[in-house]
Design a protein around this motif. Structure first.
Motif, PDB file in Angstrom:
ATOM      1  N   PHE A  11       0.840  -1.197   0.000  1.00 44.99           N
ATOM      2  CA  PHE A  11       0.000   0.000   0.000  1.00 44.99           C
ATOM      3  C   PHE A  11       0.880   1.255   0.000  1.00 44.99           C
ATOM      4  CE2 PHE A  11      -2.835  -3.269   1.474  1.00 44.99           C
ATOM      5  CZ  PHE A  11      -4.053  -2.937   0.920  1.00 44.99           C
ATOM      6  N   ALA A  12       2.041   1.147  -0.632  1.00 45.53           N
ATOM      7  CA  ALA A  12       2.987   2.263  -0.628  1.00 45.53           C
ATOM      8  C   ALA A  12       2.490   3.441  -1.449  1.00 45.53           C
ATOM      9  CB  ALA A  12       4.350   1.808  -1.138  1.00 45.53           C
ATOM     10  N   SER A  13       1.943   3.143  -2.638  1.00 47.81           N
ATOM     11  CA  SER A  13       1.554   4.227  -3.531  1.00 47.81           C
ATOM     12  C   SER A  13       0.709   3.663  -4.658  1.00 47.81           C
ATOM     13  CB  SER A  13       2.792   4.911  -4.116  1.00 47.81           C
ATOM     14  OG  SER A  13       2.423   5.861  -5.099  1.00 47.81           O
ATOM     15  N   ASP A  14      -0.183   4.495  -5.205  1.00 49.00           N
ATOM     16  CA  ASP A  14      -0.877   4.084  -6.416  1.00 49.00           C
ATOM     17  C   ASP A  14       0.091   4.040  -7.595  1.00 49.00           C
ATOM     18  OD1 ASP A  14      -0.743   6.824  -6.016  1.00 49.00           O
ATOM     19  OD2 ASP A  14      -2.887   7.158  -6.218  1.00 49.00           O
ATOM     20  N   ASN A  15       1.249   4.689  -7.475  1.00 51.18           N
ATOM     21  CA  ASN A  15       2.295   4.553  -8.493  1.00 51.18           C
ATOM     22  C   ASN A  15       2.864   3.137  -8.533  1.00 51.18           C
ATOM     23  OD1 ASN A  15       2.504   7.129  -9.697  1.00 51.18           O
ATOM     24  ND2 ASN A  15       3.572   7.926  -7.920  1.00 51.18           N
ATOM     25  N   ALA A 269     -10.393   2.091  -6.159  1.00 48.18           N
ATOM     26  CA  ALA A 269      -9.354   2.581  -5.257  1.00 48.18           C
ATOM     27  C   ALA A 269      -9.964   3.269  -4.036  1.00 48.18           C
ATOM     28  CB  ALA A 269      -8.430   3.545  -5.999  1.00 48.18           C
ATOM     29  N   ASN A 270     -10.971   4.100  -4.263  1.00 48.20           N
ATOM     30  CA  ASN A 270     -11.613   4.808  -3.156  1.00 48.20           C
ATOM     31  C   ASN A 270     -12.289   3.837  -2.189  1.00 48.20           C
ATOM     32  OD1 ASN A 270     -10.813   7.108  -4.477  1.00 48.20           O
ATOM     33  ND2 ASN A 270     -12.863   7.829  -4.972  1.00 48.20           N
ATOM     34  N   ALA A 271     -12.989   2.836  -2.739  1.00 47.21           N
ATOM     35  CA  ALA A 271     -13.681   1.866  -1.894  1.00 47.21           C
ATOM     36  C   ALA A 271     -12.702   1.062  -1.048  1.00 47.21           C
ATOM     37  CB  ALA A 271     -14.528   0.923  -2.762  1.00 47.21           C
ATOM     38  N   GLU A 293     -10.920  10.613   2.499  1.00 49.00           N
ATOM     39  CA  GLU A 293     -11.978  11.070   1.603  1.00 49.00           C
ATOM     40  C   GLU A 293     -11.845  10.558   0.174  1.00 49.00           C
ATOM     41  OE1 GLU A 293     -12.986  15.172   4.050  1.00 49.00           O
ATOM     42  OE2 GLU A 293     -11.980  15.341   2.106  1.00 49.00           O
ATOM     43  N   ALA A 294     -10.744   9.891  -0.121  1.00 50.89           N
ATOM     44  CA  ALA A 294     -10.560   9.354  -1.471  1.00 50.89           C
ATOM     45  C   ALA A 294      -9.804   8.029  -1.372  1.00 50.89           C
ATOM     46  CB  ALA A 294      -9.855  10.364  -2.360  1.00 50.89           C
ATOM     47  N   ASN A 295      -8.569   7.974  -1.878  1.00 50.63           N
ATOM     48  CA  ASN A 295      -7.858   6.696  -1.894  1.00 50.63           C
ATOM     49  C   ASN A 295      -6.565   6.712  -1.073  1.00 50.63           C
ATOM     50  OD1 ASN A 295      -6.568   8.413  -3.870  1.00 50.63           O
ATOM     51  ND2 ASN A 295      -5.582   6.609  -4.745  1.00 50.63           N
ATOM     52  N   ILE A 296      -6.404   7.720  -0.209  1.00 52.79           N
ATOM     53  CA  ILE A 296      -5.195   7.833   0.624  1.00 52.79           C
ATOM     54  C   ILE A 296      -5.613   8.003   2.078  1.00 52.79           C
ATOM     55  CG2 ILE A 296      -2.988   9.020   0.921  1.00 52.79           C
ATOM     56  CD1 ILE A 296      -3.558  10.494  -1.694  1.00 52.79           C
ATOM     57  N   ILE A 333       3.794   5.572  15.254  1.00 55.91           N
ATOM     58  CA  ILE A 333       4.374   5.713  13.926  1.00 55.91           C
ATOM     59  C   ILE A 333       3.313   6.273  12.976  1.00 55.91           C
ATOM     60  CG2 ILE A 333       5.574   4.534  12.049  1.00 55.91           C
ATOM     61  CD1 ILE A 333       7.046   4.385  14.715  1.00 55.91           C
ATOM     62  N   ARG A 334       3.692   7.267  12.187  1.00 58.02           N
ATOM     63  CA  ARG A 334       2.767   7.823  11.197  1.00 58.02           C
ATOM     64  C   ARG A 334       2.998   7.109   9.873  1.00 58.02           C
ATOM     65  NH1 ARG A 334       2.589  12.504   7.446  1.00 58.02           N
ATOM     66  NH2 ARG A 334       0.511  13.442   7.525  1.00 58.02           N
ATOM     67  N   VAL A 335       1.933   6.567   9.306  1.00 61.23           N
ATOM     68  CA  VAL A 335       2.057   5.814   8.065  1.00 61.23           C
ATOM     69  C   VAL A 335       1.110   6.377   7.014  1.00 61.23           C
ATOM     70  CG1 VAL A 335       2.690   3.734   9.339  1.00 61.23           C
ATOM     71  CG2 VAL A 335       0.307   4.054   8.645  1.00 61.23           C
ATOM     72  N   ARG A 336       1.539   6.274   5.751  1.00 58.82           N
ATOM     73  CA  ARG A 336       0.695   6.643   4.624  1.00 58.82           C
ATOM     74  C   ARG A 336       0.348   5.386   3.855  1.00 58.82           C
ATOM     75  NH1 ARG A 336       1.950   9.640  -1.106  1.00 58.82           N
ATOM     76  NH2 ARG A 336       2.703   7.534  -1.530  1.00 58.82           N
ATOM     77  N   LEU A 337      -0.943   5.173   3.638  1.00 59.97           N
ATOM     78  CA  LEU A 337      -1.427   4.005   2.916  1.00 59.97           C
ATOM     79  C   LEU A 337      -2.237   4.482   1.715  1.00 59.97           C
ATOM     80  CD1 LEU A 337      -2.664   2.123   6.086  1.00 59.97           C
ATOM     81  CD2 LEU A 337      -0.565   1.626   4.838  1.00 59.97           C
ATOM     82  N   VAL A 338      -1.884   3.982   0.546  1.00 56.99           N
ATOM     83  CA  VAL A 338      -2.549   4.409  -0.687  1.00 56.99           C
ATOM     84  C   VAL A 338      -3.078   3.181  -1.424  1.00 56.99           C
ATOM     85  CG1 VAL A 338      -2.331   5.769  -2.791  1.00 56.99           C
ATOM     86  CG2 VAL A 338      -0.864   6.277  -0.840  1.00 56.99           C
ATOM     87  N   CYS A 339      -4.312   3.286  -1.890  1.00 56.62           N
ATOM     88  CA  CYS A 339      -4.928   2.197  -2.641  1.00 56.62           C
ATOM     89  C   CYS A 339      -4.979   2.536  -4.124  1.00 56.62           C
ATOM     90  CB  CYS A 339      -6.347   1.943  -2.127  1.00 56.62           C
ATOM     91  SG  CYS A 339      -6.395   1.373  -0.411  1.00 56.62           S
ATOM     92  N   ASP A 340      -4.590   1.594  -4.966  1.00 60.25           N
ATOM     93  CA  ASP A 340      -4.673   1.796  -6.410  1.00 60.25           C
ATOM     94  C   ASP A 340      -5.879   1.039  -6.947  1.00 60.25           C
ATOM     95  OD1 ASP A 340      -3.655  -0.888  -7.870  1.00 60.25           O
ATOM     96  OD2 ASP A 340      -2.608  -0.635  -5.962  1.00 60.25           O
TER      97      ASP A 340
END
Length: 357
Positions: A11-15, A269-271, A293-296, A333-340
């Protein structure tokens, strides 16, 4: 090796996500035979028409470029002079991640940073900052949709910021790296979120949405595009085999402004992000820094939970607590999770299972 559709924990990035199969099909079609270079091919023409159709903007000028940084730098360099400023969020991608690309492309324009609670610029704060600036230095305003905090500007917010920018004779640029996720989450049309709300230029993100590597600048105000071709050449961004960019964008947007591939991918991705946020916040000790509110999403995890996820093979970006965090008793720990677009229930549930949910 073919893409493995089994659940995984990236879940690192949609990239980091895969390219959609329909995009590969379009690339294969474009690869059959020869075509004129530098945009004089039928696929580029189809891409331009598809963008105009999706955004209901038949007069818009569209410039294809290979990266999002290039799109931002090209758009803003067309809108400002070297001595001017671009008013933007203090966490804007053009400030934090692009290493002065806008300044380089524009010949010296710099950024005027504004506080951005939950990633959003406040209209009153923008008005006060612009009103107190040197009139000769007022260049443009830039916002990001989806914001760098994973939140959204409502259409009314975009319109208010556009009205403020226009009151001082500045164009409004939208870094739409995840515009499709935003449009889908807001339940509106692309036009309603952009030019109908006052946006003059859009960096149209496509790579994060599931394309191999294709972006564009959309000039809803054609006058702003007067130097676009020349600047694109000077920046080394005019691709000889542009048909491969055009083929991707044309396929992605082929179904128009309603339901289609671009919206289907964004909805997925949003879901997935919403499901992930719900599952994580049900775990004791986990909270979100911003609304999802979206995919992050940005979450705070107890260190033991973070270690457990990493040991299970989870991949995401994480930040250790700062001295300020520690001073106020925040040691998580602060984490960023992104869904593609390829994220599904099984993938999300596998991550939540690894977290012990």
């Amino acid at each position: 090796m073919p893409y493995d559709p089994t659940p995984h924990l990236n879940f690192a990035s949609d990239n980091a996500g895969p390219v959609h199969p329909r995009i590969f099909e379009a690339l294969a079609e474009a690869n059959a035979g020869h075509a004129l270079p530098y945009g004089a091919d039928p696929w580029t023409a189809r891409a331009v028409e598809a963008v105009r159709t999706v955004f209901e903007a038949p007069e818009a000028e569209v410039c294809l470029v290979p990266t999002g940084i290039a799109a931002n730098a090209l758009a803003l360099s067309c809108a400002v002079r070297p001595w001017q400023q671009i008013f933007c969020s203090e966490i804007a991608h053009i400030e934090v991640d692009e290493r002065g690309a806008v300044s380089l492309a524009s010949g010296g324009a710099d950024l005027a940073l504004l506080p951005a609670p939950h990633g959003r610029i406040d209209r009153d704060a923008l008005k006060a900052r612009v009103a107190g600036s040197d009139a000769a230095r007022r260049g443009a305003v830039s916002i990001t949709q989806v914001t760098e905090a994973g939140t959204l500007y409502a259409r009314a917010d975009v319109a208010a910021l556009a009205a403020c920018a226009h009151a001082y004779a500045m164009p409004l640029h939208m870094d739409g790296a995840r515009w499709s996720n935003a449009v889908t989450a807001l339940g509106c049309t692309p036009a309603e979120m952009t030019w109908r709300a006052g946006v003059d230029m859009l960096s149209l993100g496509a790579t994060k949405a599931g394309l191999m590597g294709a972006e564009a600048v959309v000039f809803f105000d054609p006058a702003l595009a007067a130097e676009a071709d020349t600047r694109r050449l000077r920046m080394g961004l005019s691709l000889s085999k542009q048909r491969y960019l055009g083929a991707q964008i044309a396929a992605w947007l082929a179904d128009g402004p309603g339901d289609g591939l671009w919206r289907e991918m964004a909805q997925a991705a949003n879901a997935a992000a919403a499901r992930l946020a719900t599952g994580l916040t049900a775990i004791e000790g986990v909270t979100l820094d911003h609304p999802c509110e979206a995919n992050i999403l940005f979450a705070r995890l107890p260190e033991a939970l973070h270690r457990m996820l990493i040991e299970a093979g989870a991949i995401y970006y994480a930040t250790q607590p700062t001295p300020t965090d520690l001073a106020r008793g925040e040691a998580r720990i602060r984490v960023r999770l992104v869904c593609d677009w390829s994220a599904d229930d099984a993938r999300v549930d596998a991550f939540l299972a690894a977290a012990g949910a």
